[in-house]
Enzyme design. Sequence first.
Site, short mmCIF file in Angstrom:
data_model
loop_
_atom_site.label_atom_id
_atom_site.label_comp_id
_atom_site.label_asym_id
_atom_site.label_seq_id
_atom_site.Cartn_x
_atom_site.Cartn_y
_atom_site.Cartn_z
N LEU A 37 0.97 -1.15 -0.07
CA LEU A 37 -0.09 0.01 -0.06
C LEU A 37 0.78 1.26 0.01
CD1 LEU A 37 -2.72 -0.83 2.62
CD2 LEU A 37 -2.94 -1.08 0.15
N GLY A 140 1.90 3.25 -11.92
CA GLY A 140 3.19 3.81 -11.55
C GLY A 140 4.29 3.42 -12.56
N GLY A 176 24.25 7.23 -13.44
CA GLY A 176 23.15 8.11 -13.81
C GLY A 176 22.99 9.39 -12.71
N GLU A 183 20.28 12.25 -5.39
CA GLU A 183 20.14 12.14 -3.97
C GLU A 183 20.80 11.02 -3.23
OE1 GLU A 183 15.32 14.21 -4.03
OE2 GLU A 183 15.63 11.71 -3.62
N ALA A 314 5.41 12.59 -7.44
CA ALA A 314 4.30 12.13 -6.52
C ALA A 314 2.92 12.82 -6.44
CB ALA A 314 4.75 11.64 -5.26
N HIS A 439 11.49 38.47 8.89
CA HIS A 439 12.91 38.61 8.95
C HIS A 439 13.33 37.96 10.17
CE1 HIS A 439 16.99 40.47 8.93
NE2 HIS A 439 16.60 40.75 10.17
C1 LIG Z 1 14.32 6.36 -5.06
C2 LIG Z 1 12.96 7.47 -5.38
C3 LIG Z 1 12.83 8.65 -4.72
C4 LIG Z 1 11.62 9.30 -5.36
N1 LIG Z 1 11.56 10.61 -4.47
C5 LIG Z 1 10.50 11.79 -4.84
C6 LIG Z 1 10.18 12.64 -4.23
O1 LIG Z 1 11.03 13.27 -3.46
N2 LIG Z 1 9.35 13.42 -4.52
C7 LIG Z 1 8.41 13.09 -5.78
O2 LIG Z 1 7.55 13.66 -5.80
N3 LIG Z 1 8.68 11.82 -6.25
C8 LIG Z 1 9.70 11.06 -5.85
N4 LIG Z 1 9.72 10.08 -6.53
C9 LIG Z 1 8.75 9.64 -7.63
C10 LIG Z 1 7.33 9.05 -7.13
O3 LIG Z 1 7.82 7.99 -6.14
C11 LIG Z 1 6.31 8.70 -8.09
O4 LIG Z 1 6.47 9.84 -9.00
C12 LIG Z 1 5.10 8.24 -7.48
O5 LIG Z 1 5.11 7.18 -6.68
C13 LIG Z 1 4.14 7.93 -8.64
O6 LIG Z 1 2.94 7.71 -8.01
P1 LIG Z 1 1.78 6.60 -8.82
O7 LIG Z 1 0.62 6.57 -8.02
O8 LIG Z 1 1.62 7.14 -10.38
O9 LIG Z 1 2.65 5.18 -8.71
P2 LIG Z 1 3.42 4.48 -7.57
O10 LIG Z 1 3.49 5.03 -6.55
O11 LIG Z 1 4.36 3.48 -8.36
O12 LIG Z 1 1.99 3.24 -7.45
C14 LIG Z 1 1.66 2.27 -8.17
C15 LIG Z 1 1.05 1.27 -7.60
O13 LIG Z 1 0.20 0.42 -8.53
C16 LIG Z 1 0.58 -1.06 -8.10
N5 LIG Z 1 0.17 -1.87 -9.28
C17 LIG Z 1 0.83 -1.77 -10.40
N6 LIG Z 1 0.33 -2.71 -11.40
C18 LIG Z 1 -0.67 -3.08 -10.79
C19 LIG Z 1 -1.72 -4.01 -11.06
N7 LIG Z 1 -1.80 -4.65 -12.36
N8 LIG Z 1 -2.69 -4.43 -10.31
C20 LIG Z 1 -2.90 -3.83 -8.97
N9 LIG Z 1 -1.77 -2.83 -8.57
C21 LIG Z 1 -0.84 -2.64 -9.53
C22 LIG Z 1 1.94 -0.99 -7.54
O14 LIG Z 1 2.15 -2.19 -6.63
C23 LIG Z 1 2.03 0.30 -6.86
O15 LIG Z 1 1.86 0.06 -5.49
C24 LIG Z 1 10.80 9.07 -6.38
C25 LIG Z 1 10.77 7.98 -6.75
C26 LIG Z 1 12.12 7.11 -6.40
C27 LIG Z 1 12.10 5.71 -7.25
#
Ligand SMILES: Cc1cc2nc3c(=O)[nH]c(=O)nc-3n(C[C@H](O)[C@H](O)[C@H](O)COP(=O)(O)OP(=O)(O)OC[C@H]3O[C@@H](n4cnc5c(N)ncnc54)[C@H](O)[C@@H]3O)c2cc1C
Length: 461
Positions: A37, A140, A176, A183, A314, A439
């Site tokens: 979750l 995601g 990369g 970070e 996010a 300030h």
């Molecule tokens: C190391 C790292 C650091 C980051 N730091 C930041 C930050 O500081 N600030 C920021 O804004 N962003 C950051 N990000 C990016 C951020 O995590 C993502 O942009 C964000 O999580 C995207 O949200 P989402 O809801 O699109 O997908 P996700 O958070 O990836 O969630 C997708 C979910 O869908 C589920 N899922 C996938 N396919 C299925 C399926 N077929 N059936 C059921 N469930 C499924 C997955 O299990 C997952 O739980 C970071 C990313 C990484 C990797």
Amino acid sequence: MQKTDLIIIGSGPGGYRAAEYAAGKGLQVVVFEGGALGGTCLNEGCIPTKTLAHNAEVLLTLAEANELGIENLQFGFSFSKVLARKQQVVETLANGVATLLSQPGITLVRERACFVSDKVVKAEVSGEEYEAANIIIATGSESKLPPHCNIDEGAVVDAASLLSIESLPQHLCIVGAGVIGMEFASIFNAFGCKVTVVEFLKECLPAVDDDIAKRLRKSVEKRGVEFFMQSAVKSVTNAANGMKCVTFERKGKEAVVEADVVLMAVGRKPRVAVVEGTTIERDERRGIVVDEHFETSVKGVYAIGDCNGIQMLAHAATMQGIHVVNRILGIADSIRFDIMPAAVFTHPEVACVGATEQQLKDSATAYKALKGYYRANGKALAMNASEGVVKLLVDDSSEGNILGCHIMGAHAADLVQEVAALMNCRATLADIHDIIHIHPTLGEVVGSLSPTLPGREGSTN
Ligand SMILES: Cc1cc2nc3c(=O)[nH]c(=O)nc-3n(C[C@H](O)[C@H](O)[C@H](O)COP(=O)(O)OP(=O)(O)OC[C@H]3O[C@@H](n4cnc5c(N)ncnc54)[C@H](O)[C@@H]3O)c2cc1C
């Protein structure tokens, strides 16, 4: 087959926030989650990295103790305690998401979902089927590997694995220099590891204003991180002594870095497999194809967050989800997706909103660049954080419409938020001058930006 108002696939910041909002508005929502979750953000992205970044800051602050006359301060720290704290933060927030998804109106299905037809989704294991007029895909993204690179099995880790590594590496090589790479470089350097970054491009953080990106790289380099820029990684192999060898080509010559851990941080690709077998249009590289309201090629089916590849952040995922629910309910909103603030939680921090200077040059937009420096700010000096700059880009009208803001320095993310709010209100430089800033605060650097005041730089394109 059960009927519901809205199906959401994925419980990341896109999915769970959309579910909460939709249920609050009276919709019956079914959420599918096949993993943990809270998605990437909570489990292996934003939250765990920022928890480690905080501990890195604590160590950097301790290193300043000699300024207080505490000489030869020796301290060790327990990396396992750092990891335990990270886990505790993740679990606290995961419990919050679980509570939120158990509210009336939401049915949570803890299984992977797949499409049976354009409007019917099935739980892969139990086979239970749900039908809805509206579906939000929020699946995601996942980390990707560089092209034309030979990688031995087990030779590299991704961000998720590095976040759970049992002991600190002596030497971490990061392939990369994007947001994730920078970070981790900043964090593991503060933890005392030797860090080497190998990057294909000329500069780090390709999406960030060049000037700011270069300043950050120089700053991190000064702290001891080694950079090989314009270097194409050819292979990562397992050596007999247990080390990993990163071989890359730079200026026509081959070079090798030997490290005990290699992080592959060359970007992420949208997770699109869920739409296989449907007529929903997708592009393997760029993600699920959507219009300006995040609706896919099938009416009533939307794709939000990382899976549409527009902005992998996010808060972008969350606000796209809110917008989609508004569309479903016929509610007009004024969310400005063209104003998307973003931050890089390095030391020092970097944050930006709006156009970069290069983008303005490329579009032949007349602009002025105003810079204010932390070294001239009382609070920054008091905090021992004098390394920093705020760059504001305004058009050349007399009011100075704000086009972009780019900051490197302490609390850059918090500072850029003020400018993002002002841009949302279509405020101008003249409006900034009328705003009273407390300030002494870092915010005074933003408030003092002017092309006319002495001690500040202003340049015109
Ligand atoms: C190391 C790292 C650091 C980051 N730091 C930041 C930050 O500081 N600030 C920021 O804004 N962003 C950051 N990000 C990016 C951020 O995590 C993502 O942009 C964000 O999580 C995207 O949200 P989402 O809801 O699109 O997908 P996700 O958070 O990836 O969630 C997708 C979910 O869908 C589920 N899922 C996938 N396919 C299925 C399926 N077929 N059936 C059921 N469930 C499924 C997955 O299990 C997952 O739980 C970071 C990313 C990484 C990797």
